[in-house]
Design a protein around this motif. Sequence first.
Motif, PDB file in Angstrom:
ATOM      1  N   GLN A 101       0.855  -1.186   0.000  1.00 57.54           N
ATOM      2  CA  GLN A 101       0.000   0.000   0.000  1.00 57.54           C
ATOM      3  C   GLN A 101       0.882   1.224   0.000  1.00 57.54           C
ATOM      4  N   ASN A 103       2.767   4.724  -0.439  1.00 58.94           N
ATOM      5  CA  ASN A 103       2.247   6.075  -0.634  1.00 58.94           C
ATOM      6  C   ASN A 103       2.623   6.528  -2.043  1.00 58.94           C
ATOM      7  N   ASP A 182       6.393  -0.543   4.426  1.00 61.49           N
ATOM      8  CA  ASP A 182       4.944  -0.761   4.359  1.00 61.49           C
ATOM      9  C   ASP A 182       4.430  -1.345   5.667  1.00 61.49           C
ATOM     10  N   TRP A 185       4.556   1.651   8.172  1.00 59.64           N
ATOM     11  CA  TRP A 185       3.594   2.718   7.892  1.00 59.64           C
ATOM     12  C   TRP A 185       2.154   2.226   7.861  1.00 59.64           C
ATOM     13  N   HIS A 186       1.991   1.146   7.158  1.00 59.63           N
ATOM     14  CA  HIS A 186       0.601   0.751   6.935  1.00 59.63           C
ATOM     15  C   HIS A 186       0.109  -0.342   7.860  1.00 59.63           C
ATOM     16  N   LYS A 187       1.024  -0.799   8.679  1.00 57.87           N
ATOM     17  CA  LYS A 187       0.655  -1.775   9.702  1.00 57.87           C
ATOM     18  C   LYS A 187      -0.072  -2.983   9.105  1.00 57.87           C
ATOM     19  N   LYS A 188       0.428  -3.428   7.952  1.00 60.11           N
ATOM     20  CA  LYS A 188      -0.204  -4.590   7.322  1.00 60.11           C
ATOM     21  C   LYS A 188       0.637  -5.842   7.575  1.00 60.11           C
TER      22      LYS A 188
END
Length: 821
Positions: A101, A103, A182, A185-188
């Motif tokens: 995901q 940016n 990722d 930042w996106h905590k995936k």
Amino acid sequence: MEFGTRLGIIEFLIPAVCSGILFIEIMLFLYIYTRSRNKLYLSMTLLSFFAFIFVVGEALILTTGGWLHDARLAVQFHRIEQVGGAFFIFGLPYFLLHFLQLNNRFQKINKAITLVGFAVSIVISITAFVFPDLFISLRIPQSHWFRNEGSYGRGQEGLLYNIRDIILGLLIVYSMIIITIDILWHKKKRYLLLPLIGMIYALYSAIDDIIGVYMNIHIGLMPDMYYSRFSLGVTVFMVVSMFSLIKIFIDKSEFYEKTHNELIESEERFRQLADNINQVFWITNKNKIDIHYISPAVEKVWGIPPKKLYTDPLLWLDSVNEDDYESVKDSIQQEANGDLEYKINHGENGFKWVRDRFFPIKDEDGFIYRWARISEDVTEYKKAETELLYLAYHDNLTGLYNRKSFYEKLNESIVQAERSKTEKIRILFFIDLDRFKEVNDTLGHDIGDKLLVEISKRFEKCLRKTDYIFRLGGDEFTILLNRVSNEFDSNIVAQKIIDTVVKPYYIENHEIFIGLSIGISSYPKDGLTPDILIKNADFALFEAKKEKNKYVFYDKSFNNLSMKKMKVENCLRKAVGRNELNLFYQPIVNMNREIIGAEALLRWNCEDLGRTIPPGEFIPIAEDSGLIIQIGDWVLANAHEQLKKWEKSDNGKIKMSVNVSIRQFKQKNFIEKIERIFREAGFDDGSLEFEITESCMMEDPDDAIAKMKILNARGISFSIDDFGTGYSSLAYIKKLPIAKIKIDRSFIQDLMIAKDNKEITKAIVDMSHNLDKIVLAEGVENSDQMDFLASLGCDEMQGFYFSKAVPSDEFDRLLARKTLP
Ligand code: C2E
Ligand code: MG
Ligand code: MG
């Protein structure tokens, strides 16, 4: 030494098993992709495919080189392996593009890397076949090939081979970085951790491979394995990534299932709502035609079953009324939020009103892909609206246009006249009915209303379709002639109207005669604006009313002369309704200065003109205009009421004198009116006196005498007011049934100055006594006058010396006194 002597079973097995796994992975993700159309799975398919090529290449090198000892064939497969490896440079960033995901900025970088990677992959692949020596040179003697037993051809890799490896290594490092970013930042983590671990392993295996090739050292796991470490690393990466992707797929499927269930539920709710509501819901295609859904109410509104519309979606258009057909069709063709009302044919010659609204349904990118439409039967609402509109512009009694329409139509007509080349003249009639108030008062409002309706019909008969007739209120009408070539035309119309309207009316057994006056102004001769035309027609009407059943064209000379009078008259018309009139009472005394009676005198405080208008100014106007009838009735009723009050109080019995004007007295139904007042307020017993002037008797003495006699019999006595200013025929008065003579105040006022007046007064007193009449002196302003009148033997007096005319409550206070002043 021979190629592959040190290769164990494990070196063969690993690439073979790995290619099997990767093959399954290709199939799996290809399948998922074809079902989901999600590019993530496509990228995974591609990546698996490139890995598969690479690993298969490896397996084939080992079989051909290590097992079959065919170095030439092994080198061919080595090239294929290069292609698989090279395309990883494109496949990896392409996969990350859909997997992460990122940016915006990273997304752009990654896209660039993907594109560049693609170009590099192509170049490397072509180069592998066109310049194979750049990878592994076959011109190097075979012995060199197998120089290092552990490497089996490694160590002779060309420049490009190493460059590709470096690129691939950098790419792996880069991939690990952005996956880490990722994750942070996106905590995936859920989906990203496994591929990251796989990647770490792949990197380790690559490094292990390279170190092994160049230094013949192996670190970590499986130190005895000489080949296929990287193939294993890639496959491990692919497998753990596969788990992640399958997890994503399962999660998504669960989510879709849940949303799908919710959707079904909400659709069910929508259907329940849509199916039971009177509005028709439509969901149509982008073209506004093909129907996805239509609620059953369509059958109620259009009479078409929904089923038919699904197959023939334009069927409803057939019943749209031809007046609206084009506009409705247009609105369907336009890509705009329609909001329109139109008629649909319904029953024989009937129609319904439908209101349609369109709402676009847009996709994520803002493109319309469907239309929602709500249709409603608004017939009832339309009817009410039309009715309201009708009421706003029409008079409810006669159905003619009303005052509001008048101003609008007149305006319009003048604008048209300005533009027109041929029809430049407009004629305006102002019409006033004579004696209509009388009809209302004597026969009642019901008959008055019916009469107005009849009169309106007669007006309409005299006019053409292009002319307009308006009722402004009461008995005021206006007519607007639109098609006139000259003023002579309007002469004919005006005369026709008069002739038609004055013919008798028969309403509920009454024969009613009505007169009318018409004032006429014409555009552009008499004025260019509606206001001026109206004003001038009104002036003309004022002139017309001076005689009966007459029409008068406006003339400039009317302006100055009638202006003031007209203003007063206009205000006077409203005075009774507005309660602006008042009765004051002036005491009448005997020679002992005791109050024996009162004269009722009108007072008018006009709000519009902002002043008190003296009776001397407004009574003649009231008489001219006929308003005196209405006002006189009011005076009679009020004076009589006051008289009754005095009778009830214990101030003793006094007489009430009321002034009655000629016009009032000459009314045919005058006696009935008096009787009605008596009936309503109580019969009278000789306390009421009417003051009339000599002129009252002159026109039709027999009629006057007959009336007076009847009224005498009802207990009403008569006095002659302002005696000495008119015919003053005492001989004549002798015959009249009157009780009293009131000497005009002009004689009394100059009594002490002019010798003549003394003599005249004396003569009047003497002669009146001879005729057995009571004598009253008006306008007594001082004691000298009083004394002189007493010496003459005068009977009664009235004047400022005793009191002015005062309001009733003040009069009560005067009554309480013994004598005046
Ligand atoms: P009128 O019937 O002769 O009424 C007497 C007038 O003389 C009244 O004037 C009264 O205020 C005034 N007057 C009384 N005493 C004196 C005095 O000592 N000196 C002077 N200078 N004037 C005195 P007003 O109220 O202005 O009325 C004027 C006329 O208007 C009346 O004359 C009458 O003809 C008429 N009028 C008044 N009320 C009515 C009414 O209800 N119906 C009719 N048809 N005419 C009315
Ligand atoms: Mg009077
Ligand atoms: Mg008088």
